[in-house]
Scaffold this motif. Structure first.
Motif, mmCIF file in Angstrom:
data_model
loop_
_atom_site.group_PDB
_atom_site.id
_atom_site.type_symbol
_atom_site.label_atom_id
_atom_site.label_comp_id
_atom_site.label_asym_id
_atom_site.label_seq_id
_atom_site.Cartn_x
_atom_site.Cartn_y
_atom_site.Cartn_z
ATOM 1 N N ILE A 1 1.085 -0.953 0.010
ATOM 2 C CA ILE A 1 0.061 -0.159 0.061
ATOM 3 C C ILE A 1 1.110 1.252 -0.216
ATOM 4 O O ILE A 1 0.717 2.257 -0.801
ATOM 5 C CB ILE A 1 -0.946 0.164 1.140
ATOM 6 C CG1 ILE A 1 -1.793 -1.187 1.009
ATOM 7 C CG2 ILE A 1 -1.699 1.473 1.347
ATOM 8 C CD1 ILE A 1 -3.021 -1.296 -0.128
ATOM 9 N N SER A 2 2.200 1.227 0.803
ATOM 10 C CA SER A 2 2.955 2.399 0.925
ATOM 11 C C SER A 2 3.487 2.425 -0.461
ATOM 12 O O SER A 2 3.699 3.708 -1.032
ATOM 13 C CB SER A 2 3.878 2.187 1.882
ATOM 14 O OG SER A 2 3.279 2.293 3.236
ATOM 15 N N LEU A 3 3.892 1.390 -1.183
ATOM 16 C CA LEU A 3 4.693 1.723 -2.398
ATOM 17 C C LEU A 3 3.489 2.090 -3.483
ATOM 18 O O LEU A 3 3.895 2.885 -4.252
ATOM 19 C CB LEU A 3 5.098 0.136 -2.928
ATOM 20 C CG LEU A 3 6.239 -0.422 -2.221
ATOM 21 C CD1 LEU A 3 6.527 -1.771 -2.614
ATOM 22 C CD2 LEU A 3 7.286 0.473 -2.573
ATOM 23 N N LEU A 4 2.246 1.469 -3.290
ATOM 24 C CA LEU A 4 1.268 2.111 -4.433
ATOM 25 C C LEU A 4 0.918 3.720 -4.084
ATOM 26 O O LEU A 4 1.001 4.458 -5.339
ATOM 27 C CB LEU A 4 -0.075 1.276 -3.825
ATOM 28 C CG LEU A 4 -1.219 1.732 -4.847
ATOM 29 C CD1 LEU A 4 -0.969 1.495 -6.286
ATOM 30 C CD2 LEU A 4 -2.546 1.427 -4.499
ATOM 31 N N VAL A 5 0.889 4.192 -2.992
ATOM 32 C CA VAL A 5 0.649 5.537 -2.465
ATOM 33 C C VAL A 5 1.890 6.374 -3.266
ATOM 34 O O VAL A 5 1.598 7.451 -4.075
ATOM 35 C CB VAL A 5 0.567 5.931 -1.226
ATOM 36 C CG1 VAL A 5 0.597 7.412 -0.877
ATOM 37 C CG2 VAL A 5 -0.776 5.319 -0.758
#
Length: 78
Positions: A65-69
């Motif tokens: 999720i952090s990578l996606l953001v």
């Protein structure tokens, strides 16, 4: 950026599902391509270029999720 991305940014450890990832990509104007035979979604421009691969397991791990953001911040059109 859309509401979903902002919620992901505020709480990457929440119980995020692949439908949330698809919604965040739509809001950011980035393609989210379903797997053709595997279990990983590909995020990015459908024509090529930089891509992010996210496993579709439930729940999606906070690191993805952090990578996606971060990816949507850099690649997002809207």
């Amino acid at each position: 950026m859309g509401k979903t991305v902002e919620r992901m940014r505020a709480n990457p450890k929440a119980d995020w599902q692949i439908v949330d990832v698809e919604k965040a990509c739509r809001e950011a104007g980035v393609a989210c391509m379903k797997p053709s035979g595997g279990s990983h979604f590909k995020i990015g421009n459908a024509g090529g270029g930089r891509r992010l691969t996210i496993p579709a397991r439930r729940p999606i791990k906070p690191v993805y999720i952090s990578l996606l953001v971060r990816f949507l911040d850099e690649e997002g059109v809207k």
